[in-house]
Design a protein around this motif. Sequence first.
Motif, PDB file in Angstrom:
ATOM      1  N   PHE A  88      -1.196 -17.128   9.014  1.00 26.42           N
ATOM      2  CA  PHE A  88       0.016 -16.494   9.529  1.00 26.42           C
ATOM      3  C   PHE A  88       1.116 -16.518   8.471  1.00 26.42           C
ATOM      4  O   PHE A  88       1.843 -15.539   8.303  1.00 26.42           O
ATOM      5  N   LEU A  89       1.227 -17.629   7.750  1.00 31.43           N
ATOM      6  CA  LEU A  89       2.199 -17.739   6.668  1.00 31.43           C
ATOM      7  C   LEU A  89       1.954 -16.653   5.628  1.00 31.43           C
ATOM      8  O   LEU A  89       2.895 -15.959   5.210  1.00 31.43           O
ATOM      9  N   LEU A  90       0.712 -16.486   5.221  1.00 28.44           N
ATOM     10  CA  LEU A  90       0.384 -15.481   4.214  1.00 28.44           C
ATOM     11  C   LEU A  90       0.618 -14.068   4.747  1.00 28.44           C
ATOM     12  O   LEU A  90       1.082 -13.191   4.012  1.00 28.44           O
ATOM     13  N   LEU A  91       0.319 -13.848   6.022  1.00 27.05           N
ATOM     14  CA  LEU A  91       0.564 -12.540   6.634  1.00 27.05           C
ATOM     15  C   LEU A  91       2.058 -12.214   6.636  1.00 27.05           C
ATOM     16  O   LEU A  91       2.459 -11.106   6.281  1.00 27.05           O
ATOM     17  N   ILE A  92       2.872 -13.182   7.017  1.00 32.26           N
ATOM     18  CA  ILE A  92       4.325 -12.963   7.024  1.00 32.26           C
ATOM     19  C   ILE A  92       4.824 -12.645   5.617  1.00 32.26           C
ATOM     20  O   ILE A  92       5.614 -11.722   5.409  1.00 32.26           O
ATOM     21  N   GLY A  93       4.362 -13.406   4.631  1.00 31.14           N
ATOM     22  CA  GLY A  93       4.762 -13.150   3.245  1.00 31.14           C
ATOM     23  C   GLY A  93       4.367 -11.753   2.794  1.00 31.14           C
ATOM     24  O   GLY A  93       5.159 -11.036   2.177  1.00 31.14           O
ATOM     25  N   LEU A  94       3.140 -11.352   3.115  1.00 34.06           N
ATOM     26  CA  LEU A  94       2.661 -10.019   2.747  1.00 34.06           C
ATOM     27  C   LEU A  94       3.468  -8.927   3.444  1.00 34.06           C
ATOM     28  O   LEU A  94       3.872  -7.940   2.817  1.00 34.06           O
ATOM     29  N   LEU A  95       3.722  -9.099   4.734  1.00 34.15           N
ATOM     30  CA  LEU A  95       4.503  -8.102   5.477  1.00 34.15           C
ATOM     31  C   LEU A  95       5.928  -8.002   4.937  1.00 34.15           C
ATOM     32  O   LEU A  95       6.500  -6.905   4.880  1.00 34.15           O
ATOM     33  N   GLU A  96       6.507  -9.127   4.547  1.00 35.33           N
ATOM     34  CA  GLU A  96       7.857  -9.093   3.961  1.00 35.33           C
ATOM     35  C   GLU A  96       7.861  -8.283   2.671  1.00 35.33           C
ATOM     36  O   GLU A  96       8.747  -7.438   2.463  1.00 35.33           O
ATOM     37  N   VAL A  97       6.888  -8.521   1.805  1.00 31.06           N
ATOM     38  CA  VAL A  97       6.823  -7.786   0.534  1.00 31.06           C
ATOM     39  C   VAL A  97       6.615  -6.294   0.793  1.00 31.06           C
ATOM     40  O   VAL A  97       7.312  -5.450   0.211  1.00 31.06           O
ATOM     41  N   LEU A  98       5.677  -5.951   1.665  1.00 28.01           N
ATOM     42  CA  LEU A  98       5.421  -4.537   1.959  1.00 28.01           C
ATOM     43  C   LEU A  98       6.645  -3.852   2.572  1.00 28.01           C
ATOM     44  O   LEU A  98       6.969  -2.713   2.221  1.00 28.01           O
ATOM     45  N   ALA A  99       7.316  -4.543   3.472  1.00 29.66           N
ATOM     46  CA  ALA A  99       8.498  -3.950   4.116  1.00 29.66           C
ATOM     47  C   ALA A  99       9.635  -3.759   3.122  1.00 29.66           C
ATOM     48  O   ALA A  99      10.348  -2.756   3.171  1.00 29.66           O
ATOM     49  N   VAL A 100       9.800  -4.708   2.204  1.00 30.58           N
ATOM     50  CA  VAL A 100      10.856  -4.573   1.193  1.00 30.58           C
ATOM     51  C   VAL A 100      10.577  -3.365   0.303  1.00 30.58           C
ATOM     52  O   VAL A 100      11.490  -2.607  -0.037  1.00 30.58           O
ATOM     53  N   VAL A 101       9.326  -3.173  -0.070  1.00 30.83           N
ATOM     54  CA  VAL A 101       8.971  -1.982  -0.849  1.00 30.83           C
ATOM     55  C   VAL A 101       9.286  -0.732  -0.026  1.00 30.83           C
ATOM     56  O   VAL A 101       9.831   0.244  -0.542  1.00 30.83           O
ATOM     57  N   GLY A 102       8.985  -0.772   1.257  1.00 36.77           N
ATOM     58  CA  GLY A 102       9.246   0.367   2.131  1.00 36.77           C
ATOM     59  C   GLY A 102      10.720   0.721   2.263  1.00 36.77           C
ATOM     60  O   GLY A 102      11.059   1.871   2.540  1.00 36.77           O
ATOM     61  N   LEU A 103      11.591  -0.248   2.064  1.00 38.01           N
ATOM     62  CA  LEU A 103      13.034   0.040   2.139  1.00 38.01           C
ATOM     63  C   LEU A 103      13.472   1.078   1.116  1.00 38.01           C
ATOM     64  O   LEU A 103      14.479   1.753   1.301  1.00 38.01           O
ATOM     65  N   TRP A 104      12.718   1.218   0.046  1.00 37.65           N
ATOM     66  CA  TRP A 104      13.100   2.091  -1.058  1.00 37.65           C
ATOM     67  C   TRP A 104      12.537   3.508  -0.929  1.00 37.65           C
ATOM     68  O   TRP A 104      12.776   4.354  -1.799  1.00 37.65           O
ATOM     69  N   PHE A 105      11.792   3.773   0.146  1.00 37.91           N
ATOM     70  CA  PHE A 105      11.231   5.102   0.366  1.00 37.91           C
ATOM     71  C   PHE A 105      11.759   5.650   1.689  1.00 37.91           C
ATOM     72  O   PHE A 105      11.489   5.088   2.755  1.00 37.91           O
ATOM     73  N   ALA A 106      12.501   6.729   1.613  1.00 40.59           N
ATOM     74  CA  ALA A 106      13.218   7.263   2.768  1.00 40.59           C
ATOM     75  C   ALA A 106      12.310   7.521   3.974  1.00 40.59           C
ATOM     76  O   ALA A 106      12.714   7.272   5.108  1.00 40.59           O
ATOM     77  N   ARG A 107      11.100   7.986   3.737  1.00 38.66           N
ATOM     78  CA  ARG A 107      10.213   8.323   4.861  1.00 38.66           C
ATOM     79  C   ARG A 107       9.813   7.104   5.678  1.00 38.66           C
ATOM     80  O   ARG A 107       9.597   7.208   6.883  1.00 38.66           O
ATOM     81  N   VAL A 108       9.644   5.971   5.028  1.00 36.07           N
ATOM     82  CA  VAL A 108       9.172   4.782   5.742  1.00 36.07           C
ATOM     83  C   VAL A 108      10.263   3.730   5.916  1.00 36.07           C
ATOM     84  O   VAL A 108      10.024   2.695   6.544  1.00 36.07           O
ATOM     85  N   ALA A 109      11.452   3.980   5.375  1.00 37.34           N
ATOM     86  CA  ALA A 109      12.528   2.991   5.444  1.00 37.34           C
ATOM     87  C   ALA A 109      12.843   2.551   6.879  1.00 37.34           C
ATOM     88  O   ALA A 109      13.005   1.347   7.120  1.00 37.34           O
ATOM     89  N   PRO A 110      12.924   3.460   7.851  1.00 34.76           N
ATOM     90  CA  PRO A 110      13.209   2.998   9.219  1.00 34.76           C
ATOM     91  C   PRO A 110      12.125   2.066   9.764  1.00 34.76           C
ATOM     92  O   PRO A 110      12.420   1.096  10.465  1.00 34.76           O
TER      93      PRO A 110
END
Length: 127
Positions: A49-71
């Motif tokens: 679960f710790l690793l999943l949370i870390g991975l999801l945080e990284v993926l979501a942060v990358v997503g913040l920079w792309f308008a289509r997936v930012a929301p």
Amino acid sequence: MFTGPRRRLTALILRILLTLGFLAAAFPKFLPGSGWHARFAAWGYSEQFLLLIGLLEVLAVVGLWFARVAPYAQALLALILCGALYTNLVHPLRIEALRPVLFLMLLTILAFAQRAPVAPTPTTGPG
């Protein structure tokens, strides 16, 4: 409050702050000696679960920079932060709950700064 260039600048600054903050929290989750492993175990969460949370945080942060997936990225980060808030309120050291609240506030401001401007609607008379 948020108009034109000021809106874009505000969104850029918030994305930078959120990126730095989340990456600073996410990357140590992948390091065995960082303390996150002990924290998650003490809270009753698995290492996976710790690793999943870390991975999801990284993926979501990358997503913040792309308008289509930012929301969607903002929603995922908000969900993770709600879980962090719950965990910090239920377990000792409740002062740690302030960090997720701060990040939730920054995400909310970012969402408002990135929303599409609403065109004024023409007013019509009675009838």
